[in-house]
Scaffold this active site. Structure first.
Site, PDB file in Angstrom:
ATOM      1  NE  ARG A 209      -3.731  -1.139  -0.057  1.00 45.99           N
ATOM      2  CZ  ARG A 209      -4.922  -1.470   0.406  1.00 45.99           C
ATOM      3  NH1 ARG A 209      -5.046  -2.444   1.268  1.00 45.99           N
ATOM      4  NH2 ARG A 209      -6.010  -0.838   0.007  1.00 45.99           N
TER       5      ARG A 209
ATOM      6  CG  ASP B 228      -4.103  -1.108  -3.798  1.00 49.20           C
ATOM      7  OD1 ASP B 228      -4.708  -2.177  -3.654  1.00 49.20           O
ATOM      8  OD2 ASP B 228      -3.951  -0.282  -2.886  1.00 49.20           O
TER       9      ASP B 228
ATOM     10  CB  SER C 243      -7.202   0.718  -3.647  1.00 54.39           C
ATOM     11  OG  SER C 243      -6.469   0.755  -2.464  1.00 54.39           O
TER      12      SER C 243
ATOM     13  CE1 TYR D 266      -4.810  -3.511   4.347  1.00 53.21           C
ATOM     14  CE2 TYR D 266      -2.469  -4.009   4.438  1.00 53.21           C
ATOM     15  CZ  TYR D 266      -3.644  -3.902   3.721  1.00 53.21           C
ATOM     16  OH  TYR D 266      -3.657  -4.174   2.379  1.00 53.21           O
TER      17      TYR D 266
HETATM   18  P1  NAD Z   1      -9.306  -2.714   5.101  1.00 51.16           P
HETATM   19  O1  NAD Z   1     -10.228  -3.151   4.018  1.00 51.16           O
HETATM   20  O2  NAD Z   1      -8.253  -3.656   5.568  1.00 51.16           O
HETATM   21  O3  NAD Z   1     -10.204  -2.315   6.385  1.00 51.16           O
HETATM   22  C1  NAD Z   1     -11.288  -1.409   6.263  1.00 51.16           C
HETATM   23  C2  NAD Z   1     -11.288  -0.480   7.443  1.00 51.16           C
HETATM   24  O4  NAD Z   1     -11.721  -1.184   8.609  1.00 51.16           O
HETATM   25  C3  NAD Z   1      -9.940   0.117   7.805  1.00 51.16           C
HETATM   26  O5  NAD Z   1     -10.028   1.530   7.718  1.00 51.16           O
HETATM   27  C4  NAD Z   1      -9.690  -0.343   9.219  1.00 51.16           C
HETATM   28  O6  NAD Z   1      -9.026   0.634  10.003  1.00 51.16           O
HETATM   29  C5  NAD Z   1     -11.100  -0.554   9.708  1.00 51.16           C
HETATM   30  N1  NAD Z   1     -11.259  -1.385  10.917  1.00 51.16           N
HETATM   31  C6  NAD Z   1     -10.576  -2.485  11.320  1.00 51.16           C
HETATM   32  N2  NAD Z   1     -11.049  -2.929  12.505  1.00 51.16           N
HETATM   33  C7  NAD Z   1     -12.087  -2.092  12.845  1.00 51.16           C
HETATM   34  C8  NAD Z   1     -12.982  -2.047  13.937  1.00 51.16           C
HETATM   35  N3  NAD Z   1     -12.926  -2.907  14.944  1.00 51.16           N
HETATM   36  N4  NAD Z   1     -13.902  -1.055  13.928  1.00 51.16           N
HETATM   37  C9  NAD Z   1     -13.977  -0.145  12.944  1.00 51.16           C
HETATM   38  N5  NAD Z   1     -13.153  -0.145  11.889  1.00 51.16           N
HETATM   39  C10 NAD Z   1     -12.207  -1.114  11.839  1.00 51.16           C
HETATM   40  O7  NAD Z   1      -8.646  -1.318   4.754  1.00 51.16           O
HETATM   41  P2  NAD Z   1      -8.324  -0.678   3.332  1.00 51.16           P
HETATM   42  O8  NAD Z   1      -9.483  -0.003   2.810  1.00 51.16           O
HETATM   43  O9  NAD Z   1      -7.701  -1.742   2.483  1.00 51.16           O
HETATM   44  O10 NAD Z   1      -7.239   0.396   3.728  1.00 51.16           O
HETATM   45  C11 NAD Z   1      -6.169   0.064   4.601  1.00 51.16           C
HETATM   46  C12 NAD Z   1      -5.233   1.213   4.727  1.00 51.16           C
HETATM   47  O11 NAD Z   1      -4.413   1.331   3.594  1.00 51.16           O
HETATM   48  C13 NAD Z   1      -5.869   2.552   4.906  1.00 51.16           C
HETATM   49  O12 NAD Z   1      -5.058   3.291   5.777  1.00 51.16           O
HETATM   50  C14 NAD Z   1      -5.802   3.162   3.557  1.00 51.16           C
HETATM   51  O13 NAD Z   1      -5.868   4.565   3.597  1.00 51.16           O
HETATM   52  C15 NAD Z   1      -4.449   2.672   3.148  1.00 51.16           C
HETATM   53  N6  NAD Z   1      -4.274   2.654   1.715  1.00 51.16           N
HETATM   54  C16 NAD Z   1      -3.128   3.186   1.208  1.00 51.16           C
HETATM   55  C17 NAD Z   1      -2.931   3.162  -0.146  1.00 51.16           C
HETATM   56  C18 NAD Z   1      -1.692   3.722  -0.744  1.00 51.16           C
HETATM   57  O14 NAD Z   1      -1.040   4.533  -0.141  1.00 51.16           O
HETATM   58  N7  NAD Z   1      -1.341   3.259  -1.920  1.00 51.16           N
HETATM   59  C19 NAD Z   1      -3.868   2.602  -0.985  1.00 51.16           C
HETATM   60  C20 NAD Z   1      -5.011   2.054  -0.427  1.00 51.16           C
HETATM   61  C21 NAD Z   1      -5.196   2.081   0.934  1.00 51.16           C
END
Ligand code: NAD
Length: 376
Positions: free
Chosen positions: A121, A129, A132, A227
């Site tokens: 990420r 990705d 995403s 994460y």
């Molecule tokens: P994910 O699908 O793994 O999880 C979804 C969300 O659930 C996350 O925001 C997580 O914090 C939340 N979560 C976990 N346990 C929880 C709980 N008990 N209660 C409430 N919420 C809870 O996450 P994602 O959408 O794949 O994103 C993961 C991270 O990666 C984020 O910080 C996102 O901004 C980041 N990201 C970065 C890039 C990049 O820089 N290229 C790209 C995509 C995502």
């Protein structure tokens, strides 16, 4: 190099190659083949591929046997690696935490298996990705699906017959899918609350015009990949208590809380569902990894005794296959382009590269990824 894209199984509507991405890959110097009809379910007809210069191949075993690179969406069967050349590169979702047998099979057949879920990420890898690109569409479609199932309006309406209040939407888990769900619900005129265990998310929630629900869980934090870290049982209990009232006043609850590589946290209990209004709807986007909501059933809609509909979604992005395929295919093509050597017209397959180190699971007859090495 030859690239071949397979048709997916009948339950998958997406395709891993579009005519547009095929044209881009052909421009790079690849020979591109597609199993005849593979794009049909996502409205990419064979004729468009043919115009782009793609060879349509009826017999998938022929396409696989000739391929240096294979594109597909869903994880393969173990036997799907059988007909591949040694050192063929196989790009797909692999579900690596739940399918060690696939890694062993790929290694034993000398296949270079790339798990698109393991893409780092990072800013550099963002264009590749798939988690995403697909979560973004799933977040949008979760709201659309719910809006259609709800027995009430999303926007506020002032009519001669009286004022209809805007729907109240609660988004639990504000990663990629959650942010898009908030944005979509706001566009439809709902009043939106949201919660995530990562405090950094509060700012993003506010910037979309939604309200961040504050619950003091003590130390939570995130991994170096961004994460969420797993909560303690006490923290989960505090979270449930803090959210129960918000669920009770919401017309729609969308849960997207996930823990990478682990079962989803159970953040909404049956008791919390029992406290919700009749006619309200829950969309559980974590259904496939165990569900955020007690009572969720994957691929099913359950109506509880108090009239709450729980939609246990899996693979929701496949309900909008045209655009889901467009961005999925672009992610895969971007990976090829990123590592393409224009001179030799081959891939720079350097496993010390941070991106390849993150997503290549097998190479040279063994499991090479540090996280899965013991499973070989
Ligand atoms: P994910 O699908 O793994 O999880 C979804 C969300 O659930 C996350 O925001 C997580 O914090 C939340 N979560 C976990 N346990 C929880 C709980 N008990 N209660 C409430 N919420 C809870 O996450 P994602 O959408 O794949 O994103 C993961 C991270 O990666 C984020 O910080 C996102 O901004 C980041 N990201 C970065 C890039 C990049 O820089 N290229 C790209 C995509 C995502």
């Amino acid at each position: 190099m030859r690239l071949f894209c397979l048709s997916e199984k009948p339950d998958e509507t997406r395709v891993a190659l579009t005519p547009e991405t095929a044209a881009k890959l052909i421009d790079l110097g690849l020979e591109v083949g597609l199993q005849t009809g593979a794009g049909r379910r996502s409205q990419y007809p064979d004729a468009l591929y043919r115009e782009a210069g793609v060879s349509l191949i009826d017999d998938p075993s022929r396409g696989l046997a000739e391929a240096d690179i294979v594109f597909r969406v869903r994880k393969p069967e173990v036997s799907d690696f059988d007909g591949l050349k040694a050192n063929a590169i196989h790009l797909s979702l692999l579900d690596p935490f739940n399918a060690p047998e696939l890694l062993e099979a790929a290694a034993s057949r000398d296949v270079r298996a790339v798990s698109m879920e393991m893409m780092p990420r990072t800013t550099l890898a963002q264009k590749m990705d798939v988690l995403s690109s697909q979560a973004n569409l799933a977040g949008y479609f979760a709201v659309i699906r719910a809006a259609e199932r709800m027995d009430r309006m999303m926007p506020m309406m002032m009519t001669p017959a009286g004022t209809i209040a805007p729907a109240r939407v609660f988004v639990i888990g504000v990663g990629v899918a959650g942010l898009q769900a908030i944005a979509t619900a706001k566009r439809l005129g709902a009043r939106v609350d949201a919660f995530d265990t990562r405090p950094v998310v509060e700012e993003q929630v506010r910037s979309l015009g939604a309200k961040f629900v504050k619950i003091d869980l003590g130390e939570t934090g995130q991994t170096d990949q961004g994460y969420a870290k797993e909560l303690t049982p006490e923290q989960i209990e505090t979270q449930r208590k803090g959210m129960a009232k918000v669920c009770a006043q919401s017309d729609l609850v969308i849960t997207t809380a996930k823990l990478f590589g682990r079962p989803a946290p159970r953040v909404v209990t049956a008791e919390m569902v029992a406290g919700m209004k009749p006619g309200s709807v829950i969309v559980d986007l974590a259904a496939e990894t165990g569900g955020n909501v007690e009572g969720t059933r994957v691929h099913e809609e359950v109506v509880t005794d108090n009239g709450v509909t729980i939609i246990g979604t899996a693979n929701l992005e496949a309900c909008i296959p045209h655009h889901a395929s467009q961005v999925y295919a672009a992610n895969l093509a971007n990976l090829i382009e990123h590592f393409w050597d224009k001179e030799s017209k081959t891939l720079n397959w350097d496993l010390t590269d941070e991106i390849l180190k993150g997503c290549v699971l097998t190479d040279g007859g063994q499991v090479v990824h540090e996280r899965f090495r013991t499973s070989s």
